[in-house]
Design a protein around this motif. Structure first.
Motif, PDB file in Angstrom:
ATOM      1  N   ALA A  26      38.835  40.469  38.586  1.00  0.00           N
ATOM      2  CA  ALA A  26      39.903  40.107  37.885  1.00  0.00           C
ATOM      3  C   ALA A  26      39.749  39.577  36.292  1.00  0.00           C
ATOM      4  CB  ALA A  26      40.729  39.070  38.312  1.00  0.00           C
ATOM      5  N   ILE A  27      38.644  38.718  36.327  1.00  0.00           N
ATOM      6  CA  ILE A  27      38.440  38.001  34.905  1.00  0.00           C
ATOM      7  C   ILE A  27      37.651  39.166  34.120  1.00  0.00           C
ATOM      8  CG2 ILE A  27      36.633  36.697  33.896  1.00  0.00           C
ATOM      9  CD1 ILE A  27      36.925  34.927  36.415  1.00  0.00           C
ATOM     10  N   GLU A  28      36.845  40.101  34.554  1.00  0.00           N
ATOM     11  CA  GLU A  28      36.276  41.123  33.692  1.00  0.00           C
ATOM     12  C   GLU A  28      37.326  42.229  33.307  1.00  0.00           C
ATOM     13  OE1 GLU A  28      33.079  41.456  32.755  1.00  0.00           O
ATOM     14  OE2 GLU A  28      32.954  39.310  33.596  1.00  0.00           O
ATOM     15  N   SER A  29      38.564  42.463  34.007  1.00  0.00           N
ATOM     16  CA  SER A  29      39.591  43.255  33.497  1.00  0.00           C
ATOM     17  C   SER A  29      40.241  42.602  32.272  1.00  0.00           C
ATOM     18  CB  SER A  29      40.708  43.393  34.537  1.00  0.00           C
ATOM     19  OG  SER A  29      41.443  42.331  34.710  1.00  0.00           O
ATOM     20  N   GLU A  30      40.058  41.409  31.952  1.00  0.00           N
ATOM     21  CA  GLU A  30      40.565  40.627  30.979  1.00  0.00           C
ATOM     22  C   GLU A  30      42.150  40.943  30.648  1.00  0.00           C
ATOM     23  OE1 GLU A  30      38.375  40.924  27.181  1.00  0.00           O
ATOM     24  OE2 GLU A  30      36.486  40.239  28.193  1.00  0.00           O
ATOM     25  N   ARG A  31      42.774  41.274  31.711  1.00  0.00           N
ATOM     26  CA  ARG A  31      44.156  41.430  31.612  1.00  0.00           C
ATOM     27  C   ARG A  31      45.066  40.066  31.690  1.00  0.00           C
ATOM     28  NH1 ARG A  31      44.930  44.020  37.508  1.00  0.00           N
ATOM     29  NH2 ARG A  31      47.132  43.789  37.179  1.00  0.00           N
ATOM     30  N   ASN A  32      46.161  40.264  31.177  1.00  0.00           N
ATOM     31  CA  ASN A  32      47.010  38.831  31.154  1.00  0.00           C
ATOM     32  C   ASN A  32      47.237  38.039  32.243  1.00  0.00           C
ATOM     33  OD1 ASN A  32      47.294  39.391  28.505  1.00  0.00           O
ATOM     34  ND2 ASN A  32      49.397  39.760  28.348  1.00  0.00           N
ATOM     35  N   ARG A  33      47.523  38.699  33.415  1.00  0.00           N
ATOM     36  CA  ARG A  33      47.834  37.898  34.580  1.00  0.00           C
ATOM     37  C   ARG A  33      47.563  38.868  35.870  1.00  0.00           C
ATOM     38  NH1 ARG A  33      51.955  37.805  38.354  1.00  0.00           N
ATOM     39  NH2 ARG A  33      52.856  35.467  39.158  1.00  0.00           N
ATOM     40  N   VAL A  34      46.838  37.987  36.647  1.00  0.00           N
ATOM     41  CA  VAL A  34      46.221  38.806  38.071  1.00  0.00           C
ATOM     42  C   VAL A  34      46.187  37.976  39.289  1.00  0.00           C
ATOM     43  CG1 VAL A  34      44.373  40.077  38.666  1.00  0.00           C
ATOM     44  CG2 VAL A  34      44.333  40.031  36.432  1.00  0.00           C
ATOM     45  N   VAL A  35      46.780  38.564  40.098  1.00  0.00           N
ATOM     46  CA  VAL A  35      46.646  37.717  41.433  1.00  0.00           C
ATOM     47  C   VAL A  35      45.408  38.332  42.210  1.00  0.00           C
ATOM     48  CG1 VAL A  35      48.165  37.775  43.620  1.00  0.00           C
ATOM     49  CG2 VAL A  35      49.107  37.688  41.349  1.00  0.00           C
ATOM     50  N   VAL A  36      44.936  37.394  42.947  1.00  0.00           N
ATOM     51  CA  VAL A  36      43.781  37.627  43.800  1.00  0.00           C
ATOM     52  C   VAL A  36      43.811  36.839  44.983  1.00  0.00           C
ATOM     53  CG1 VAL A  36      42.208  38.239  41.750  1.00  0.00           C
ATOM     54  CG2 VAL A  36      42.237  35.977  42.460  1.00  0.00           C
ATOM     55  N   PRO A  37      43.229  37.637  45.987  1.00  0.00           N
ATOM     56  CA  PRO A  37      42.902  38.880  46.219  1.00  0.00           C
ATOM     57  C   PRO A  37      44.184  39.807  46.235  1.00  0.00           C
ATOM     58  CG  PRO A  37      41.620  37.574  48.036  1.00  0.00           C
ATOM     59  CD  PRO A  37      42.582  36.789  47.270  1.00  0.00           C
ATOM     60  N   ARG A  38      43.798  41.205  45.751  1.00  0.00           N
ATOM     61  CA  ARG A  38      45.090  41.988  45.642  1.00  0.00           C
ATOM     62  C   ARG A  38      46.021  41.983  46.838  1.00  0.00           C
ATOM     63  NH1 ARG A  38      45.200  48.107  43.302  1.00  0.00           N
ATOM     64  NH2 ARG A  38      47.277  48.386  43.276  1.00  0.00           N
ATOM     65  N   TRP A  39      45.453  42.104  47.968  1.00  0.00           N
ATOM     66  CA  TRP A  39      46.211  42.056  49.308  1.00  0.00           C
ATOM     67  C   TRP A  39      45.785  40.911  50.041  1.00  0.00           C
ATOM     68  CZ3 TRP A  39      50.255  44.083  51.130  1.00  0.00           C
ATOM     69  CH2 TRP A  39      50.477  43.897  52.524  1.00  0.00           C
ATOM     70  N   PRO A  40      46.944  40.303  50.647  1.00  0.00           N
ATOM     71  CA  PRO A  40      48.291  40.420  50.616  1.00  0.00           C
ATOM     72  C   PRO A  40      49.343  39.769  49.321  1.00  0.00           C
ATOM     73  CG  PRO A  40      47.997  38.511  51.979  1.00  0.00           C
ATOM     74  CD  PRO A  40      46.572  39.107  51.358  1.00  0.00           C
ATOM     75  N   TRP A  41      48.362  39.275  48.339  1.00  0.00           N
ATOM     76  CA  TRP A  41      49.028  38.533  47.380  1.00  0.00           C
ATOM     77  C   TRP A  41      49.707  38.996  46.437  1.00  0.00           C
ATOM     78  CZ3 TRP A  41      49.363  33.635  49.087  1.00  0.00           C
ATOM     79  CH2 TRP A  41      48.366  33.353  50.029  1.00  0.00           C
ATOM     80  N   THR A  42      49.596  40.224  46.117  1.00  0.00           N
ATOM     81  CA  THR A  42      50.448  40.964  45.181  1.00  0.00           C
ATOM     82  C   THR A  42      51.949  41.301  45.672  1.00  0.00           C
ATOM     83  OG1 THR A  42      48.455  42.330  44.196  1.00  0.00           O
ATOM     84  CG2 THR A  42      51.037  43.100  43.863  1.00  0.00           C
ATOM     85  N   ALA A  43      51.986  41.548  46.844  1.00  0.00           N
ATOM     86  CA  ALA A  43      53.427  41.621  47.468  1.00  0.00           C
ATOM     87  C   ALA A  43      54.007  40.384  47.845  1.00  0.00           C
ATOM     88  CB  ALA A  43      53.216  42.157  49.049  1.00  0.00           C
TER      89      ALA A  43
END
Length: 246
Positions: A212-229
């Motif tokens: 997530a850090i290396e992507s340098e995106r503005n906002r990232v939820v980790v781990p992607r599953w199940p936390w994105t939902a």
């Protein structure tokens, strides 16, 4: 863009230690801060053969006048800073109004006031360089206010997320990047005692965090599953439903 000179606060244990080990294995230069200097020195001895350089410093982030001094000294030792990861945090708390205000105040001092001191120090360095990547380790608890013993922790992380969002608006299109990372439950000391099937093993959680850090995106939820939902549900469902989720 390669970020080779990385400062991590709260690096003596948990996610901070995990990130330090991962970045050391990649041969990056590290500046590691925490209150427990003896543990940082152990980590330096352990990782010194892998990292291109390791500098350590004792730092209590609630000592806000010391934060810029320590950051400046570590910048000088590494010859600049490409990334600062604001990771130091505290997870204690109590239901508000139950006579344990000290626990909640300590959490807010560390997670918000101490974090702001780190952001100020990092941004002063980045503005002078006209480059850098500021990473704020927030929490899924920032998405929706949590009840009882987690109320102050949730509020402190929501404040940290808001700081990041404000800087993102200000710095859009500039060479200075800001990322807000929202981890769910990852097996570290801060989550000791939490019983949930959604707990992620630490190594897997650190790997997701690094990606997530290396992507340098503005906002990232980790781990992607199940936390994105869960993130989407907490942000968009009515309170009558989400209060049963938290």
């Amino acid at each position: 863009m390669s970020r080779n000179k990385i400062l991590i606060t709260g690096a003596s244990s948990g996610l901070g230690e995990g990130m330090a080990k991962t970045y050391a294995a990649q041969g990056r230069a590290l500046a590691l801060c925490a209150r427990r200097i003896e543990r940082l020195d152990e980590l330096k001895a352990e990782l010194g053969a892998q990292a291109s350089q390791i500098a350590t410093a004792a730092l209590d982030v609630t000592d806000v006048d010391t934060v810029p001094v320590v950051f400046g000294a570590l910048r000088d030792e590494l010859g600049g800073l490409d990334r600062v990861i604001v990771n130091a945090g505290l997870g204690k708390g109590a239901p508000i109004g139950t006579g344990k205000a000290h626990a909640n105040l300590d959490t807010v001092r560390t997670n918000l006031v101490g974090a702001l001191a780190q952001v100020e120090a990092a941004m002063e360095i980045f503005r002078a360089q006209n480059s850098g990547h500021l990473v704020l380790i927030s929490s899924m608890s920032a998405v929706r206010g949590l009840p009882k013993a987690q109320a102050a922790y949730s509020a402190s992380k929501a404040g940290l997320s808001a700081l990041g969002e404000g800087l993102q608006a200000e710095l859009a299109g500039s060479p200075i990047k800001v990322s807000v990372i929202l981890p769910g439950y990852i097996s570290t000391d801060i989550n000791a005692g939490v019983k949930t099937k959604m707990m992620t093993e630490r190594d897997a959680g650190v790997a997701a965090l690094i990606a997530a850090i290396e992507s340098e995106r503005n906002r990232v939820v980790v781990p992607r599953w199940p936390w994105t939902a869960i993130d989407l549900a907490l942000r968009h469902l009515p309170a009558s439903i989400t209060r049963r989720m938290v």
